[in-house]
Design an enzyme around this catalytic site. Structure first.
Site, PDB file in Angstrom:
ATOM      1  N   ASP A  26       7.854  -8.054   1.966  1.00 35.86           N
ATOM      2  CA  ASP A  26       7.023  -7.705   3.129  1.00 35.86           C
ATOM      3  C   ASP A  26       5.754  -8.543   3.189  1.00 35.86           C
ATOM      4  OD1 ASP A  26       8.569  -5.706   4.280  1.00 35.86           O
ATOM      5  OD2 ASP A  26       7.638  -4.096   3.124  1.00 35.86           O
ATOM      6  N   LYS A  64       8.635   3.241  -0.484  1.00 36.01           N
ATOM      7  CA  LYS A  64       8.282   1.943  -1.073  1.00 36.01           C
ATOM      8  C   LYS A  64       7.433   2.054  -2.334  1.00 36.01           C
ATOM      9  CE  LYS A  64       8.806  -0.692   3.194  1.00 36.01           C
ATOM     10  NZ  LYS A  64       8.319  -1.791   4.021  1.00 36.01           N
TER      11      LYS A  64
END
Length: 512
Positions: free
Chosen positions: A331, A293
């Site tokens: 997220d 990420k």
């Protein structure tokens, strides 16, 4: 027995007895196989008549192959040729000749004597990192046998090694079956039909084979029979990736909305190299998971302001107009809103409803300082929480704390950290994820200080952390809730607005 489908789904059966082979054929039929490859090299028979009986009684169209796992002597080659000739005599649909075991002359003899059987000439390309030149030479050599179909089984070291396979499928002048072996070769089967593959191999239930999707998922989850050259490719970039439930959600959602897309697991070691190799517009969008990420931010041409401030992306879209990679983070809102909604529900029950974020002013204990941890830290801080970060590597915790303007403490102090009651705990580490689902980041006794416990891990759905938090009376929020919320955000980005919210929620809570 004939084949009716344009795409043929088959599985390899490596059995030692007639009884086992017969049972596996029936199981393959139940799981959706159109065809079975009978690997006779593992088959034990005292007399050729036993094999003859098996071939006559089989209930599915078949490939008969003989590919020993170790070098064989002249007697072994004699047995191999005897098996292949018998298969041709019995009109088995496909007879596969491994050109590394027997010479081209055997192929010619089988071609001459066959009545209805199709002859497949095959070879195994090992060593990893196959080049287009290596594969081209192998194909030319196989073509020279005059076989009806040629087949390559290729060792790959990285997912990027599969790219030449797709090139071969697209440009082959003869029918070509190809399979990239190993976990990183999985996309050779899942994406093969887009590039013209007409045979796809899957693994039989209970017999996991690296690089092969389970038979049941080929038609039920991925629906490969509908994949065509116009299908857009999406997937989850992660390492490991086997735990991801993304394919179980996004593929049905694509079909529900009528969108021509496929979503696949992508086991990626080097994210920068992956984007360099798979650079065409057909590779339209990606979910980004552990541990990529943060590194993925540097691969993007543009990054959404929220994702840039977090320093991590979990979604990348390839813009059709210019092919540039645009990074986003879904997220952050997914996690924070899931926690807020659970706290609001608790407040409502207690008669304390408020429009202010229920996280505001709370001591928010975060475990994990990776990509998901960064998103949660920024999200909680933006809602006014007092964030404290714990991480096994203390330096990473301190670096994230400096970025968010909060505190960090050594991981070994987590169990003793109890400055007040009614705290929030968020686990953004991989502790407790399958297969190590017996683990937990914090002791059960320490959980008594928390009002709410959130776990980003969603495999298993009810982690040990959540079980123990429930037992001590805390409100719990599963990673499944964060997963579905971030997936809805991703799906909107993938499809430019389409997102069947109720449908996707139902899929998640029925299947996960």
């Amino acid at each position: 027995m004939g084949l009716k489908n344009d795409l043929v789904v088959y599985t390899r059966l490596e059995c030692e007895s007639c009884e086992e082979m017969t049972c596996c054929i029936e199981k393959a039929k139940e799981e959706g196989a159109d065809l079975v490859e009978l690997c006779i090299d593992d088959f034990t028979f005292s007399d050729i008549s036993q094999l003859e009986l098996l071939l006559k009684q089989r209930s599915l169209p078949s490939i008969v192959s003989f590919r020993p796992k170790s070098p064989i002597n002249s007697e072994g080659k004699k047995t191999c040729i005897q098996v292949l000739k018998l298969a041709v005599e019995l009109d088995v649909e496909f007879v596969e000749v491994d050109t590394q075991v027997v010479c081209h002359q055997v192929v010619a003899e089988l071609m001459k004597s066959r009545s209805n059987s199709k002859i497949i000439a095959s070879t195994y390309v090992n060593g990893g990192n196959p080049t287009k030149e290596t594969l081209c030479n192998s194909i030319i050599n196989l073509q020279s046998t005059g076989a009806d179909i040629i087949k390559l089984v290729i060792d790959v070291a990285y997912i990027t090694d599969v790219a030449p396979v797709f090139h071969m499928l697209t440009h082959s002048q003869v029918p070509l079956i190809v399979r990239a072996a190993g976990d990183r070769g999985l996309i050779s089967q899942l994406l093969g039909p887009k590039y013209g593959a007409f045979f796809v191999c899957g693994s039989l239930g209970g017999k996991y084979t690296p690089g092969l999707p389970p038979l049941t998922t080929i038609k039920q989850v991925y629906k490969l029979q509908y994949v065509n050259p116009d299908t857009r490719i999406f997937g989850v970039i992660s390492n490991p990736v086997g735990h991801s439930k993304g394919p179980l959600l996004h593929n049905p959602a694509f079909r529900h909305t009528g969108y021509n897309g496929i979503y696949v697991p992508l086991l990626v070691d080097n994210v920068k190299e992956f984007f360099r190799v798979f650079s065409c517009n057909d590779y339209a969008g990606f979910s980004v998971g552990i541990p990529h990420k943060e590194a993925a931010v540097r691969c993007c041409d543009e990054v959404d302001p929220l994702a840039k401030s977090i320093g991590a992306v979990n979604t990348i879209i390839r813009r059709p107009s210019d092919g540039k990679l645009i990074g986003y983070n879904t997220d952050c809102e997914a996690c924070v809103t899931a926690i807020e909604d659970a706290l609001r529900e608790r407040q409502k029950t207690n008669g304390h409803a408020s429009n202010v974020s229920p996280i505001a002013g709370k001591l928010f204990v975060l475990v994990g300082a990776g990509g998901a941890g960064r998103a949660i830290a920024f999200g909680a801080k933006s809602r006014g929480a007092r964030v404290v970060i714990f991480n096994r590597k203390y330096e990473r915790a301190k670096a994230l704390a400096a970025a968010v303007s909060c505190d960090a403490l050594p991981y070994e102090h987590l169990n003793d950290f109890c400055p007040e009651k009614g705290m929030i705990l968020a686990n953004a580490s991989a502790v407790g994820m399958q297969p190590k689902s017996d683990q937990t980041p914090i002791s059960k006794e320490a959980l008594r200080s928390y009002e709410l416990v959130f776990d980003a891990v969603y495999t298993p759905r009810n982690t040990r952390l959540l079980q123990e938090a429930t037992e001590v009376g805390a409100t719990v929020v599963s990673g499944v809730e964060m997963f579905v919320r971030q997936a809805l955000g991703q799906f909107k980005l993938f499809t430019n607005g389409l997102a069947p919210v109720d449908f996707m929620r139902r899929i998640v809570y029925e299947q996960f």
